[in-house]
Design a protein around this motif. Structure first.
Motif, short mmCIF file in Angstrom:
data_model
loop_
_atom_site.label_atom_id
_atom_site.label_comp_id
_atom_site.label_asym_id
_atom_site.label_seq_id
_atom_site.Cartn_x
_atom_site.Cartn_y
_atom_site.Cartn_z
N ARG A 46 0.85 -1.19 0.00
CA ARG A 46 0.00 0.00 0.00
C ARG A 46 0.89 1.24 0.00
N GLU A 47 0.35 2.36 -0.49
CA GLU A 47 1.17 3.56 -0.55
C GLU A 47 1.61 4.02 0.83
N SER A 48 0.81 3.72 1.86
CA SER A 48 1.16 4.12 3.23
C SER A 48 2.41 3.39 3.74
N GLN A 49 2.82 2.34 3.04
CA GLN A 49 4.01 1.59 3.46
C GLN A 49 5.29 2.16 2.87
N ARG A 57 8.49 8.27 3.47
CA ARG A 57 7.77 9.53 3.24
C ARG A 57 8.70 10.72 3.01
N VAL A 68 3.63 13.47 1.86
CA VAL A 68 2.58 13.54 2.88
C VAL A 68 2.50 14.95 3.46
#
Length: 205
Positions: free
Chosen positions: A161-164, A167, A205
């Motif tokens: 997932r992009e959250s992984q 950042r 982010v």
């Protein structure tokens, strides 16, 4: 002052080119003498207002941008309102405002309000930030914005997932230089003594 404004404009043009706007190579190679002839109507003083820039994206001419250079050392609400009106008239959704000093608190609030109410993006850079192009520094690796399709392929390839992803902050100097937005993914290529190059990806982010 001429040399300072010449360098600032050069950095802005390089920035726009790196963002994918259609910048004439001759403008990127403009000499200091040519710059002064273009933007000093009286032959002496550079007119910041005359330095206003308008460009379109190479791949999508509907995506346009203005760059404004306010004459006032400290920018208030009035010039920002004028710029927003210009953008509305030409249906331009994005602009960069290059200021000599920090803008007033009221102007900063106006930037946020106009961006939300008018569905436009107003970026602000101080002149001091543009005296050098940070992407040309030898310690700054190459950053490339991934297209939406490339981002999807990356996530599918690594089944993540992009959250992984690691950042990068929206207010990071590199993110600001490229005009990145939340959700964008950049490819970062660093030289490596063992592998030749080392590639990483970061989510804005």
């Amino acid at each position: 002052m001429d040399d300072r404004l010449y360098q600032i404009r050069k950095t802005i043009l390089q920035m726009l080119s790196d963002r994918g706007y259609l910048v004439n190579p001759l403008e990127l190679e403009q000499t200091k003498e040519e710059f002064k002839r273009s933007f000093a109507p009286d032959g002496q003083n550079i007119s910041r207002e005359a330095m206003t820039i308008f460009y379109v994206k190479k791949k999508d001419p509907t995506k346009q941008i203005y760059v404004f250079f306010p004459e006032d050392p400290k920018v208030g609400v009035k010039p920002i309102r004028k710029y927003v009106e210009m953008m509305k008239e030409r249906q331009v959704a994005r602009a960069i405002i290059v200021v000599q000093q920090n803008i007033t608190a009221f102007a900063k609030q106006a930037l946020n309000e106009f961006s939300q109410a008018k569905n436009i993006q107003l970026e602000q850079f101080n002149e001091a930030e543009l005296l050098i192009n940070i992407t040309h520094h030898q310690l700054v690796p190459k950053h490339t914005l991934l297209a939406k399709e490339e981002k999807s392929e990356l996530l599918q390839r690594y089944k993540m997932r992009e959250s992984q992803l690691p950042r990068i902050q929206l207010n990071d100097p590199i993110a600001r230089y490229f005009g990145l937005e939340r959700g964008d993914v950049v490819k970062i290529v660093r030289p490596s003594e063992t592998a030749g190059r080392y590639v990483t990806y970061r989510l804005v982010v």
